[in-house]
Design an enzyme around this catalytic site. Structure first.
Site, PDB file in Angstrom:
ATOM      1  N   CYS A 186      38.590  44.549  46.562  1.00 24.03           N
ATOM      2  CA  CYS A 186      37.526  43.577  46.815  1.00 24.03           C
ATOM      3  C   CYS A 186      38.082  42.159  46.921  1.00 24.03           C
ATOM      4  CB  CYS A 186      36.487  43.620  45.694  1.00 24.03           C
ATOM      5  SG  CYS A 186      35.412  45.053  45.749  1.00 24.03           S
ATOM      6  N   ILE A 224      34.542  35.470  34.937  1.00 24.26           N
ATOM      7  CA  ILE A 224      35.620  36.444  35.072  1.00 24.26           C
ATOM      8  C   ILE A 224      36.397  36.258  36.372  1.00 24.26           C
ATOM      9  CG2 ILE A 224      36.215  38.894  35.066  1.00 24.26           C
ATOM     10  CD1 ILE A 224      35.056  37.874  32.432  1.00 24.26           C
TER      11      ILE A 224
END
Length: 424
Positions: A117, A333
């Site tokens: 991703c 994150i």
């Protein structure tokens, strides 16, 4: 290349079986490399990332057998090529997980820097640092990590590893490598995700000596060899959380069979605060909701487990888009994990982004449009938005969705959604 057509406005009712977790299945496939004996994995999800990993294992000489809906049998007894070439890893971040097992079993590995991703750099430096402490020499040349045991060593050695940051795949790599290392390894600042605990349980079934898995400090006493085992992949908490958000948004009453509420505490807490009724049952999770327009928007901050998972940020944002009030979402994150926002705006959402913070102002309605998926969880977010939007929504580039969701459109159709997959 396919796309999804969704006609929104339907409530969802019925049961959905939660598949095995992608983030448990991938490291467990790699763990099978640690033994020369066959390993059987049950509840293995049918995902593009799993297929990619199986092709990678086959390239290494690993035997793979799988019936249509049955268990997956992996035999690494004839492992002959400890390499992960770029053409097989360029679409999958988890390919780095073969590094530790190959070093532990064969004493050498050549692994191309992985893809996956486009939601941040997710560097591999922590993997290199930890495995170097265990006696590996690793260099990065021409896009490959080339690793071998230090001169004079026949096995990895136990080490005390304290990573600079919490890393899920790093913890998994060190955990697997340490099972065959000489002496004791202690992992400090270890990731605590349920998928890591599930990996540890599989390794223990193979003969590993592990204590503390599921906590931030894991101790592993290396053994000479691991044997085969049979292991059931834990249910996918992110898939379950995605369906929880979908039902909360559309309204309805759905049982998520095999779902683990104890793995979704932070998400369920926010759903209950919003006004959805979420119950932990012996056979799964039941969610009842009057629909997103009657719920209250909820802000949250993503953190490592057991905090609110970054992999649920986009899906919950879709719910906030139609809930009452304003919510602030902080992503801690990954960078670049608000790429779905521009697509939600095309549906009529009101969202402002400033760096790692997004402010969502709930709207009474969304309107269908053509949108483009940018990553795995963004795909799920756009599906949820399409389920509540008026008219038709077309979600393009759903190959992202196929990387991490097992038959998502079929499961949604089975509980009443008007959704179909068509050629783009």
């Amino acid at each position: 290349m396919d796309r999804l057509l969704i006609r929104g406005g339907r409530r969802l009712h019925g049961e959905v079986p939660v598949s095995g977790a992608k983030n448990a299945a991938l490291p467990q496939l790699c763990a099978a490399l640690l033994s020369a004996e066959p390993v059987t994995l049950l509840n293995m999800p049918r995902l593009q990332d799993v297929s990619t990993m199986l092709r990678l294992l086959h390239h290494m000489g690993v035997g793979v057998e799988r019936s249509d809906d049955g268990p997956l049998r992996i035999d690494a007894g004839a492992l002959h090529t400890p390499e992960a070439p770029y053409e097989l890893v360029k679409t999958m971040r988890a390919s780095v997980l073969v590094l530790g097992p190959l070093l532990a079993r064969r004493g050498a590995a050549k692994v191309s820097l992985p893809g996956g991703c486009a939601i941040g750099s997710r560097p591999v430096d922590q993997h290199i640092k930890g495995l170097t402490a265990m006696g590996a020499d690793i260099v990065v040349e021409h896009g490959d990590m080339i690793a071998r045991l230090s001169a004079g060593r026949r096995r990895l050695k136990g080490a005390h590893i304290a990573t600079d940051m919490i890393t899920v795949t790093g913890t998994e790599n060190f955990l697997m490598a340490a099972t065959l290392a000489e002496g004791e390894t202690v992992l400090e600042n270890a990731a605590q995700e349920p998928e890591i605990a599930d990996l540890a349980e599989m390794l223990i079934a193979m003969g590993a000596q592990i204590e503390g898995h599921g906590s931030s400090r894991i101790r592993i006493q290396g053994v000479d060899r691991l044997h085969g085992c049979s292991h059931r992949v834990v249910a996918d908490r992110i898939e379950a959380g995605t369906f929880l958000c979908a039902v909360a948004a559309t309204g309805g009453d759905v049982l998520l069979r095999h779902g683990r509420a104890d793995h979704l505490d932070a998400v369920i807490e926010k759903l209950r605060a919003a006004g959805a009724d979420v119950q932990a049952l012996a056979d799964g999770i039941r969610v009842q909701s009057p629909g997103g327009a009657k719920l209250k928007a909820q802000g949250f901050r993503t953190t490592e487990y057991p905090g609110f998972p970054t992999d649920m940020q986009a899906q919950f944002m879709a719910l906030d888009c139609i809930a009452q009030g304003t919510a602030t979402v902080t992503e801690t994150i990954f960078e670049n994990r608000f790429m779905h926002v521009d697509e939600l705006l095309r549906l009529g959402a009101r969202i402002q982004v400033d760096g790692k913070v997004a402010v969502i102002e709930g709207q009474p309605r969304l309107s269908g449009a053509t949108v483009m998926a940018t990553d795995l969880r963004a795909s799920a977010c756009l599906v949820i938005a399409g389920l509540v939007a008026e008219g038709q929504t077309a979600v393009e580039r759903i190959y992202h969705l196929d990387r991490g969701y097992d038959c998502m459109e079929a499961k949604l159709h089975g509980i009443g959604a008007d959704i179909e997959r068509v050629p783009a």
